[in-house]
Enzyme design. Structure first.
Site, PDB file in Angstrom:
ATOM      1  N   SER A 170      -6.831  -1.589  -0.612  1.00 36.01           N
ATOM      2  CA  SER A 170      -6.610  -0.872  -1.916  1.00 36.01           C
ATOM      3  C   SER A 170      -7.779   0.045  -2.353  1.00 36.01           C
ATOM      4  O   SER A 170      -7.446   0.935  -2.898  1.00 36.01           O
ATOM      5  CB  SER A 170      -5.812  -1.867  -2.891  1.00 36.01           C
ATOM      6  OG  SER A 170      -6.372  -2.975  -3.180  1.00 36.01           O
TER       7      SER A 170
ATOM      8  N   HIS B 206      -8.572  -7.968  -7.391  1.00 37.20           N
ATOM      9  CA  HIS B 206      -8.915  -8.783  -6.155  1.00 37.20           C
ATOM     10  C   HIS B 206      -9.115  -7.580  -4.862  1.00 37.20           C
ATOM     11  O   HIS B 206      -8.163  -7.462  -4.391  1.00 37.20           O
ATOM     12  CB  HIS B 206      -7.981  -9.747  -5.840  1.00 37.20           C
ATOM     13  CG  HIS B 206      -7.921 -10.973  -6.847  1.00 37.20           C
ATOM     14  ND1 HIS B 206      -7.073 -10.828  -8.151  1.00 37.20           N
ATOM     15  CD2 HIS B 206      -7.932 -12.107  -6.882  1.00 37.20           C
ATOM     16  CE1 HIS B 206      -7.157 -11.786  -8.751  1.00 37.20           C
ATOM     17  NE2 HIS B 206      -7.579 -12.754  -8.012  1.00 37.20           N
TER      18      HIS B 206
ATOM     19  N   ASP C 185      -3.319  -8.602  -6.891  1.00 35.83           N
ATOM     20  CA  ASP C 185      -2.857  -9.093  -5.804  1.00 35.83           C
ATOM     21  C   ASP C 185      -3.708 -10.081  -5.115  1.00 35.83           C
ATOM     22  O   ASP C 185      -4.281 -10.097  -4.081  1.00 35.83           O
ATOM     23  CB  ASP C 185      -2.722  -7.974  -4.678  1.00 35.83           C
ATOM     24  CG  ASP C 185      -4.035  -7.328  -4.266  1.00 35.83           C
ATOM     25  OD1 ASP C 185      -4.877  -7.151  -5.046  1.00 35.83           O
ATOM     26  OD2 ASP C 185      -4.071  -6.666  -3.277  1.00 35.83           O
TER      27      ASP C 185
ATOM     28  N   ASP D 148     -14.341 -13.278 -11.115  1.00 35.51           N
ATOM     29  CA  ASP D 148     -12.908 -13.351 -11.168  1.00 35.51           C
ATOM     30  C   ASP D 148     -12.275 -12.286 -11.827  1.00 35.51           C
ATOM     31  O   ASP D 148     -12.522 -11.932 -13.038  1.00 35.51           O
ATOM     32  CB  ASP D 148     -12.582 -14.779 -11.778  1.00 35.51           C
ATOM     33  CG  ASP D 148     -11.028 -14.957 -11.932  1.00 35.51           C
ATOM     34  OD1 ASP D 148     -10.454 -14.394 -11.082  1.00 35.51           O
ATOM     35  OD2 ASP D 148     -10.632 -15.983 -12.884  1.00 35.51           O
ATOM     36  N   GLY D 149     -11.436 -11.578 -11.169  1.00 34.01           N
ATOM     37  CA  GLY D 149     -10.629 -10.464 -11.808  1.00 34.01           C
ATOM     38  C   GLY D 149      -9.707 -10.949 -12.954  1.00 34.01           C
ATOM     39  O   GLY D 149      -9.435 -10.025 -13.721  1.00 34.01           O
TER      40      GLY D 149
ATOM     41  N   GLU E  25     -14.370  -8.693  -7.259  1.00 34.91           N
ATOM     42  CA  GLU E  25     -14.261  -9.470  -6.017  1.00 34.91           C
ATOM     43  C   GLU E  25     -15.240 -10.704  -6.246  1.00 34.91           C
ATOM     44  O   GLU E  25     -16.423 -10.523  -6.541  1.00 34.91           O
ATOM     45  CB  GLU E  25     -14.469  -8.835  -4.881  1.00 34.91           C
ATOM     46  CG  GLU E  25     -14.320  -9.512  -3.425  1.00 34.91           C
ATOM     47  CD  GLU E  25     -13.200 -10.190  -3.279  1.00 34.91           C
ATOM     48  OE1 GLU E  25     -13.290 -11.295  -3.204  1.00 34.91           O
ATOM     49  OE2 GLU E  25     -11.989  -9.624  -3.215  1.00 34.91           O
TER      50      GLU E  25
ATOM     51  N   HIS F 115       0.872  -1.150  -0.152  1.00 37.07           N
ATOM     52  CA  HIS F 115       0.055  -0.020   0.052  1.00 37.07           C
ATOM     53  C   HIS F 115       0.706   1.289  -0.062  1.00 37.07           C
ATOM     54  O   HIS F 115       0.371   2.395  -0.506  1.00 37.07           O
ATOM     55  CB  HIS F 115      -1.007   0.047   1.246  1.00 37.07           C
ATOM     56  CG  HIS F 115      -1.879  -1.092   1.069  1.00 37.07           C
ATOM     57  ND1 HIS F 115      -2.500  -1.773   2.145  1.00 37.07           N
ATOM     58  CD2 HIS F 115      -2.728  -1.468   0.021  1.00 37.07           C
ATOM     59  CE1 HIS F 115      -3.559  -2.514   1.576  1.00 37.07           C
ATOM     60  NE2 HIS F 115      -3.377  -2.592   0.515  1.00 37.07           N
TER      61      HIS F 115
END
Length: 325
Positions: A100, A42, A168, A147-148, A118, A19
Site C-alpha cells: 500500500s 500499518h 490493515d 503504533d499506527g 510501522e 489493493h
C-alpha cells in the site's frame, strides 16, 4: 508481536482485494485538483520481492496475483490494479509486488502527502530503504516508528480536509480487532468526511465477525465487500477470504465492485465454496445498495483450475520470474 512479516503473504488473494480497492480510491481522489493525504497505519515494508526468501517460502502469490495475470476480460477495477503492478515491473516480469505505501506513492501528485506508521523494527528499515530507492521527498512522505492506532489521532483531520486512512493490521493479536474499531470511531470524531478503508481477514475467529457487524452499525455512509476463495479448513487455520470496509467511499466504487467481484470470485476460487458479498449503507441509516451480492449459481471452472500466467493481456506483467517470498 513482531513475528508477522507481510512478505510471506505478498500478492495473495487478500492483497488483490485490498489493493484493487485502494487503487480505485486513489484514482477517484486524483480526479479533483485539491490536495489530499494518505495515512497508512500499518505500512509494512512497502515493496516485496516475489522471488525472494519470504514469498518463495509461502508461494501464496500463485493463488492470488498469478491467477489474474492473463485472465480474460478483467473488469476496470482489476485492470487498473494490474496496470499499477506493471508500473513496478517495467520489464514485463512480475517479480516485485507493491504494498500500500508504494501504490499510494505511485498515485500521489506533488502536492499530496503520504504519512506512514510501522512498528516492526525490520519492516521499517526495509520501508525506509524502499522509499529512498523510489526517490521520495521528505516533505511529501514521512514515516513514524510507532503504533499506527495511537499515532493516527494526532494527524486527523489533515490540513487539506481531504484524506484516505488505510487501517490493515495483521490481526495476529486478537486485540487488533478492538483497536481497529476504536481507531475508526475516534477517527470519525476528528475527521467525519474522511475516507476510512479497513481491511480484515475472514478467519474462524469470533472477533472478526463481531468487528464487521460493529462497523456496519456505524451511522455513516459505508461500503462492505468480502471475497471468499475456499471453504474454511477443518483445523480453523488459514485465510479463506478477506473483507474491505470503506467509510465515505467514492460513489463510483460500488458499481465497479459489482462488476469486479463476480470476476474475482471465479478467477480466484479454490473450490466450490468461493463467493462474494457487497453491501452499502447510506449515512442517514437507510440501505443505499444491494444486500449481499451473491450469485445463486456459478458455472464450473475450467479443467485446468486457473488461467495460465502467460496470457493474452496487453498491458500488465505477463510472466513471473522462476524464483519465488
Amino acid at each position: 508481536m513482531f513475528s508477522y512479516r507481510h512478505a510471506f503473504h505478498a500478492g495473495n488473494h487478500a492483497d488483490v482485494l485490498k489493493h484493487a480497492i485502494l487503487v480505485q480510491i486513489l484514482d477517484y481522489f486524483n480526479r479533483k485538483d485539491a490536495p489530499y493525504w494518505v495515512i497508512d497505519t500499518h505500512a509494512g515494508a512497502g515493496l516485496y520481492a516475489l522471488d525472494g526468501e519470504w514469498a518463495g517460502q509461502s508461494g501464496e502469490v500463485v493463488d492470488g496475483l498469478d491467477r489474474l495475470l492473463g485472465a480474460p476480460r478483467p473488469p476496470e477495477l482489476v485492470e487498473r490494479y494490474l496496470r499499477a503492478i506493471q508500473d513496478f515491473n517495467p520489464d514485463g516480469v512480475a517479480s516485485r509486488y507493491p504494498g500500500s505505501p508504494a501504490l499510494a506513492l505511485h498515485a500521489l501528485r506533488p502536492h499530496d502527502k503520504l504519512r506512514l506508521f510501522e512498528l516492526h523494527p525490520t519492516e521499517i528499515e526495509v520501508l525506509e530503504s524502499t522509499l529512498r530507492q523510489l526517490g521520495t521527498s521528505r516533505r511529501q512522505v514521512s514515516i513514524a516508528r510507532e503504533d499506527g492506532f495511537g499515532g493516527l489521532k494526532r494527524l486527523l483531520p489533515p490540513p487539506t480536509r481531504r484524506g484516505i486512512v488505510l487501517i490493515d493490521p495483521s490481526y495476529e493479536d486478537k486485540q487488533d480487532y478492538r483497536h481497529t474499531l476504536q481507531a475508526v470511531r475516534d477517527g470519525l470524531e476528528r475527521f467525519a468526511s474522511g475516507c476510512f478503508a479497513v481491511w480484515y481477514p475472514l478467519v474462524q475467529r469470533v472477533q472478526a465477525h463481531e468487528m464487521a457487524r460493529a462497523l456496519e452499525r456505524l451511522p455513516v455512509e459505508w461500503l462492505h465487500a468480502t471475497l471468499t476463495v475456499r471453504k474454511p479448513s477443518a483445523d480453523g487455520l488459514g485465510l479463506h477470504g478477506s473483507g474491505m470496509f470503506v467509510i465515505n467511499p467514492p460513489w463510483t466504487l460500488h458499481e465497479e465492485l459489482r462488476a469486479a467481484l463476480p470476476w474475482l470470485e471465479k478467477t480466484l476460487a479454490q473450490d466450490e465454496h468461493a463467493r462474494h458479498t457487497l453491501q452499502t449503507h447510506a449515512a442517514a441509516g437507510s440501505p443505499a445498495g444491494a444486500s449481499p451480492a451473491r450469485k445463486p449459481a456459478r458455472p464450473p471452472r475450467p479443467a485446468e483450475g486457473r488461467p495460465p500466467r502467460a496470457a493474452a493481456r496487453p498491458a500488465p506483467a505477463q510472466k513471473r520470474s522462476p524464483g519465488r517470498k
